[in-house]
Design a protein around this motif. Sequence first.
Motif, mmCIF file in Angstrom:
data_model
loop_
_atom_site.group_PDB
_atom_site.id
_atom_site.type_symbol
_atom_site.label_atom_id
_atom_site.label_comp_id
_atom_site.label_asym_id
_atom_site.label_seq_id
_atom_site.Cartn_x
_atom_site.Cartn_y
_atom_site.Cartn_z
ATOM 1 N N GLY A 258 89.865 -80.071 20.792
ATOM 2 C CA GLY A 258 90.169 -80.682 19.428
ATOM 3 C C GLY A 258 88.675 -81.259 19.257
ATOM 4 O O GLY A 258 87.787 -81.540 19.893
ATOM 5 N N PRO A 259 88.655 -81.376 17.784
ATOM 6 C CA PRO A 259 87.316 -82.068 17.325
ATOM 7 C C PRO A 259 86.882 -83.348 17.812
ATOM 8 O O PRO A 259 85.718 -83.853 17.908
ATOM 9 N N ALA A 260 88.071 -84.205 18.336
ATOM 10 C CA ALA A 260 87.608 -85.680 18.804
ATOM 11 C C ALA A 260 86.886 -85.491 19.963
ATOM 12 O O ALA A 260 86.501 -86.498 20.174
ATOM 13 N N ALA A 261 86.782 -84.491 20.757
ATOM 14 C CA ALA A 261 86.300 -84.225 22.071
ATOM 15 C C ALA A 261 84.816 -84.098 21.736
ATOM 16 O O ALA A 261 83.936 -84.487 22.915
ATOM 17 N N ILE A 262 84.440 -83.365 20.830
ATOM 18 C CA ILE A 262 82.893 -83.135 20.589
ATOM 19 C C ILE A 262 82.338 -84.292 19.862
ATOM 20 O O ILE A 262 82.144 -84.557 18.659
ATOM 21 N N ARG A 263 81.784 -85.114 20.586
ATOM 22 C CA ARG A 263 81.198 -86.433 20.109
ATOM 23 C C ARG A 263 79.787 -86.625 20.593
ATOM 24 O O ARG A 263 79.237 -85.780 21.698
ATOM 25 N N GLY A 264 78.948 -87.439 20.175
ATOM 26 C CA GLY A 264 77.767 -87.639 20.436
ATOM 27 C C GLY A 264 77.146 -89.138 20.423
ATOM 28 O O GLY A 264 77.921 -89.963 20.774
ATOM 29 N N TYR A 265 76.030 -89.334 19.982
ATOM 30 C CA TYR A 265 75.328 -90.722 19.919
ATOM 31 C C TYR A 265 76.408 -91.681 19.068
ATOM 32 O O TYR A 265 76.571 -91.405 18.097
ATOM 33 N N GLY A 266 76.474 -92.924 19.856
ATOM 34 C CA GLY A 266 77.407 -93.857 19.258
ATOM 35 C C GLY A 266 78.809 -93.522 19.181
ATOM 36 O O GLY A 266 79.547 -94.137 18.696
ATOM 37 N N GLY A 267 79.350 -92.444 19.688
ATOM 38 C CA GLY A 267 80.621 -92.159 19.949
ATOM 39 C C GLY A 267 80.989 -91.161 18.673
ATOM 40 O O GLY A 267 82.198 -91.159 18.324
ATOM 41 N N LYS A 268 80.135 -90.889 17.807
ATOM 42 C CA LYS A 268 80.606 -90.298 16.804
ATOM 43 C C LYS A 268 80.646 -88.927 16.831
ATOM 44 O O LYS A 268 80.265 -88.290 17.643
ATOM 45 N N ARG A 269 81.757 -88.429 16.120
ATOM 46 C CA ARG A 269 82.135 -86.880 15.949
ATOM 47 C C ARG A 269 81.024 -85.983 15.692
ATOM 48 O O ARG A 269 80.224 -86.511 14.582
#
Length: 310
Positions: A258-269
């Motif tokens: 799901g798109p919620a797993a694709i995260r980065g800096y600061g926990g942002k999607r």
Amino acid sequence: MRILSIIVFLLLTAMFAFTAHTQEVGSPQKPLRVMLIPADGGTEDGTKADFQPLFDAITRSSDLHFTVSTGQSYASVIEAMCAGLTDVVWYGPASYIEARDRGCAQLLAVEERNGASTYYAGLFIAADSDASSVFDLSGGSLALGSSHSASSFAYPLVMLRDEGLDPLKDLSALRITGSHTNSLLALKNGLVDAAGASFVSFERAVNQGSLDPRAFRVLAKSQPIPNPPIAMNTALPADIKAKLKRAMANVHEAEGIGPAAIRGYGGKRVDRYNTEAGEALFDSVISATSFLDDDYMAAILRKADAAQRG
């Protein structure tokens, strides 16, 4: 007897081959070691939680396995990579360039959102400050994060320089706090007149309830900075590097992710991780911060040390 010996030999060969396979880098028995810079204080339930979903998703889509940890400092993460103690690192742009130039880090991917792979730093002041321009900070004090950070150290100094201020001569004091959040807290507590931090870190601190946004004002915004990259150790086997690149490039499209797993800096999607980004993306950092040579950095650190002892 000879037939028995051959059978034993074949069984042992198969057993050793199976053991070797299960001990490959990236297997459950020998997972790839991921280390993250402590951009927002380095807490295990903070920075690590931002990226754990991404690496869990890559495991599900590619069968590459990982252990994820957060380093104690930017410098310790650079040293861990160059000492061969970690395989994959999430760096800041400046710390990546340092590790790359030492020959131990190779670009893997850069997070991308809405087609862009950049973010911004800011000079933050108290909402009731009289300052209306960067030049108004003359005679004041400034909090900076880690000296290896682009957005909490290098670019705030770039913004001063662009407005004709020399922090060595024109500021009363510098305070190096080690992280974006610590710098913003120093400003909140009245210890400095301004703080350098990324907008991502500011938003994260606000969302976590650490800061009241009404108490702050943005005095200046930096030029675009390349997003913090994910890099791999140059010593990794070529086939593992290739597998990592494929997995990182495709994880946002993988079935069951799901798109919620694709995260980065600061926990942002983020939309995806761009594995085709080249080193040229980081040329702007080198150009903008070229004045921060060894002598200038040493002088900045001495000024900060004098302020701490004073």
